[in-house]
Design a protein around this motif. Structure first.
Motif, mmCIF file in Angstrom:
data_model
loop_
_atom_site.group_PDB
_atom_site.id
_atom_site.type_symbol
_atom_site.label_atom_id
_atom_site.label_comp_id
_atom_site.label_asym_id
_atom_site.label_seq_id
_atom_site.Cartn_x
_atom_site.Cartn_y
_atom_site.Cartn_z
ATOM 1 N N GLY A 1 -41.568 5.442 39.131
ATOM 2 C CA GLY A 1 -40.983 4.120 39.327
ATOM 3 C C GLY A 1 -39.483 4.134 39.117
ATOM 4 N N ARG A 2 -38.813 3.244 39.831
ATOM 5 C CA ARG A 2 -37.353 3.208 39.734
ATOM 6 C C ARG A 2 -36.871 2.679 38.396
ATOM 7 N NH1 ARG A 2 -35.324 1.078 45.726
ATOM 8 N NH2 ARG A 2 -36.253 2.822 46.917
ATOM 9 N N GLN A 3 -37.679 1.847 37.789
ATOM 10 C CA GLN A 3 -37.312 1.290 36.496
ATOM 11 C C GLN A 3 -38.414 1.570 35.490
ATOM 12 O OE1 GLN A 3 -36.343 -2.839 36.905
ATOM 13 N NE2 GLN A 3 -34.622 -2.476 38.313
ATOM 14 N N SER B 1 -45.736 4.366 39.546
ATOM 15 C CA SER B 1 -45.270 5.365 40.514
ATOM 16 C C SER B 1 -45.738 4.997 41.909
ATOM 17 C CB SER B 1 -45.776 6.753 40.134
ATOM 18 O OG SER B 1 -47.195 6.768 40.116
ATOM 19 N N THR B 2 -45.052 5.513 42.915
ATOM 20 C CA THR B 2 -45.401 5.262 44.311
ATOM 21 C C THR B 2 -45.757 6.580 44.986
ATOM 22 O OG1 THR B 2 -43.080 5.440 44.980
ATOM 23 C CG2 THR B 2 -43.923 3.231 44.471
ATOM 24 N N SER C 1 -45.638 8.948 48.290
ATOM 25 C CA SER C 1 -44.844 9.217 49.491
ATOM 26 C C SER C 1 -45.545 10.285 50.330
ATOM 27 C CB SER C 1 -43.442 9.689 49.106
ATOM 28 O OG SER C 1 -42.715 10.097 50.252
ATOM 29 N N GLN D 1 -42.313 0.454 35.625
ATOM 30 C CA GLN D 1 -42.838 0.269 36.972
ATOM 31 C C GLN D 1 -43.783 1.415 37.330
ATOM 32 O OE1 GLN D 1 -39.556 -0.145 39.678
ATOM 33 N NE2 GLN D 1 -39.352 -2.340 39.285
ATOM 34 N N LEU E 1 -43.895 9.653 43.495
ATOM 35 C CA LEU E 1 -42.541 9.345 43.037
ATOM 36 C C LEU E 1 -42.607 8.416 41.839
ATOM 37 C CD1 LEU E 1 -40.863 8.689 46.515
ATOM 38 C CD2 LEU E 1 -40.946 10.822 45.214
#
Length: 472
Positions: A300-302, A307-308, A310, A305, A298
């Motif tokens: 980054g939200r901003q 990625s993460t 999942s 940032q 996923l």
């Protein structure tokens, strides 16, 4: 102004014409299989081997192509393996108990005044009828037969009769009833039995009584026409159907460390439609509750940032292998809805399972095609950007029944051929991309120029109108 609009339109058309259709030849696919046929069948099938599923680039196999010797594309359909069943016929010899009396005594809804003895398991021991008043001893004639086909869970759909020795020709019309308790009899109906010997001593026999399949233990046979006869043998026929599992492919994948905790990762193939899944343990005793799934990255939200990662769970089960008293029991393969995964992730729930291998099972599809063009043929695959080419089965084998499709000739495959991507292809693609960008930039420049010219003419027109208003 007309000149500007004409130029814009010409550039747009030139841009469309410059975008040539992508090439679609055998050389555009990294993998291929040569296919040979006998030439005796117009419609031919080829069951896709494991090598195709491991190298195909799309889940729905849209990257498959079929070419003839000259490189012409052939129409083909993809057929999933159909459900099949095997029909088996078995015979159960019936124990025959003759009943004497007047014609028609045995017919009815009760035991007909018979003295019936059975064993504790329902086995028929004897069937007798006391002589009636005025009936001379020893003069009673055969009137009916009571049959015991034994305890069975099979549904009976016919009775087959065998004549006694010395009897060649026979004709009768019989009445058949069935029962489960020897008290209430359900009529099946009347049927004719015939044995006819012609002048060539050939026997034409109608020796079966067929009816809708049902379960019963006892039967009663009485005569409506013809002389009663103690048959040499009567057998109950049962027809059963057993589902036949389609051909299955199996692939065993070895584990690698995952990206999170004690996760294990298995590299599969996106084209494999996994229908069953299981684990193979090297340890003798292990119980592993776990979740099978896949990773999703996923963003980054901003901005800026990282990625993460999942984890998406797909299958939850407890896999095991236990040796007890010299015997090994295992969890086996678990049925799942068809799943497509290029990578499988095993997440143990108790952290004690070693590194088991992952077993994937699936039923391969078949390519059904019309053997036209020049053989030998080539099945090409492995191109991720290919558009779907398979057509409906009716466009390849119109009017063919399932039975005919199951008996189609199977094309024979030669050795797998793989090649490295053409080194010039990236340069050509990059050049085409740059040319498209230049055309797009030129188109925008002309559009902006046109807007600027239109703005200039509008400004001149407004200025002239203002000057006219100020004049005396």
């Amino acid at each position: 102004m007309n000149f500007i609009l004409t130029s814009v339109l010409a550039l747009a058309l030139a841009g469309q014409a410059g975008a040539a259709a992508p090439s679609d030849t055998p050389a555009d696919y990294p993998h291929s299989l040569p296919l040979s046929v006998s030439g005796t069948g117009g419609v031919v099938a080829f069951r896709l081997p494991q090598s195709v599923y491991l190298r195909a680039a799309t889940p729905d196999l849209r990257d498959l192509r079929l070419f003839d010797k000259d490189g012409n594309k052939l129409a083909f359909a993809l057929q999933r393996p159909p459900a099949q069943a095997r029909t088996s016929r078995s015979e159960m010899p019936a124990r025959i108990f003759p009943v004497t009396g007047a014609r028609g005594d045995a017919q009815g809804d009760d035991a007909g005044g018979l003295d019936i003895r059975t064993g504790s398991d329902g086995r028929l021991l004897s069937v007798t009828r006391a002589a009636r008043a005025g009936e001379a001893p020893g003069k009673a004639e055969l009137s009916s037969l009571v049959l015991d086909i034994g305890q069975t869970d099979a549904a009976v759909n016919a009775l087959r009769f065998r004549l006694p020795a010395g009897t060649a020709s026979y004709h009768a019309q019989v009445w058949l009833e069935v029962s489960d308790d020897l008290k209430r009899w359900e009529p099946i109906g009347a049927a004719a039995l015939d044995w006819l010997v012609n002048s060539d001593t050939q026997t034409l026999a109608n020796d079966r009584i067929e009816f809708e399949a049902r379960r019963f233990r006892y039967a009663r046979l009485s005569w409506r026409e013809g002389a009663p006869l103690l048959f040499a043998g009567i057998s109950a026929e049962s027809i059963s159907q057993t589902d036949i599992a389609p051909h299955a492919e199996r692939l065993v994948l070895q584990a690698a460390p995952g990206k999170v905790g004690q996760d294990l990762v298995y590299q599969g193939a996106v084209a494999i439609p996994v229908e069953k899944i299981g684990l193979q343990f090297s340890e003798p005793n292990v119980v592993l509750p776990s979740v099978l799934g896949r990773y999703h990255e996923l963003p980054g939200r901003q901005l800026g940032q990282p990625s993460t990662l999942s984890f998406e769970p797909l299958v939850r089960a407890t896999f095991y292998q236990i040796t007890q008293a010299g015997r090994t029991r295992s969890s086996g393969d678990m049925a799942v809805a068809p799943l497509h995964n290029a990578q499988w992730v095993l997440r143990p729930l108790n952290g004690a399972g070693g590194k088991p291998a992952l077993r994937l099972v699936w039923s391969p599809s078949s390519v059904v095609f019309l053997a036209n063009g020049k053989p030998p043929y080539t099945l090409a695959f492995g191109r991720a950007d290919a558009a779907a080419a398979a057509v409906e089965l009716e466009q390849v084998a119109p009017g063919f029944s399932q039975g005919e499709l199951q008996t189609l000739e199977q094309a024979q495959a030669g050795p797998l051929a793989s090649r490295q991507p053409d080194s010039a292809a990236p340069a050509v693609a990059a050049g085409a991309a740059r040319a498209a960008q230049l055309r797009l930039a030129a188109l925008w420049a002309v559009l902006l120029l046109g807007v600027g010219v239109l703005g200039f003419f509008a400004w001149r027109l407004i200025k002239q109108m203002n000057d006219q208003d100020k004049a005396p």
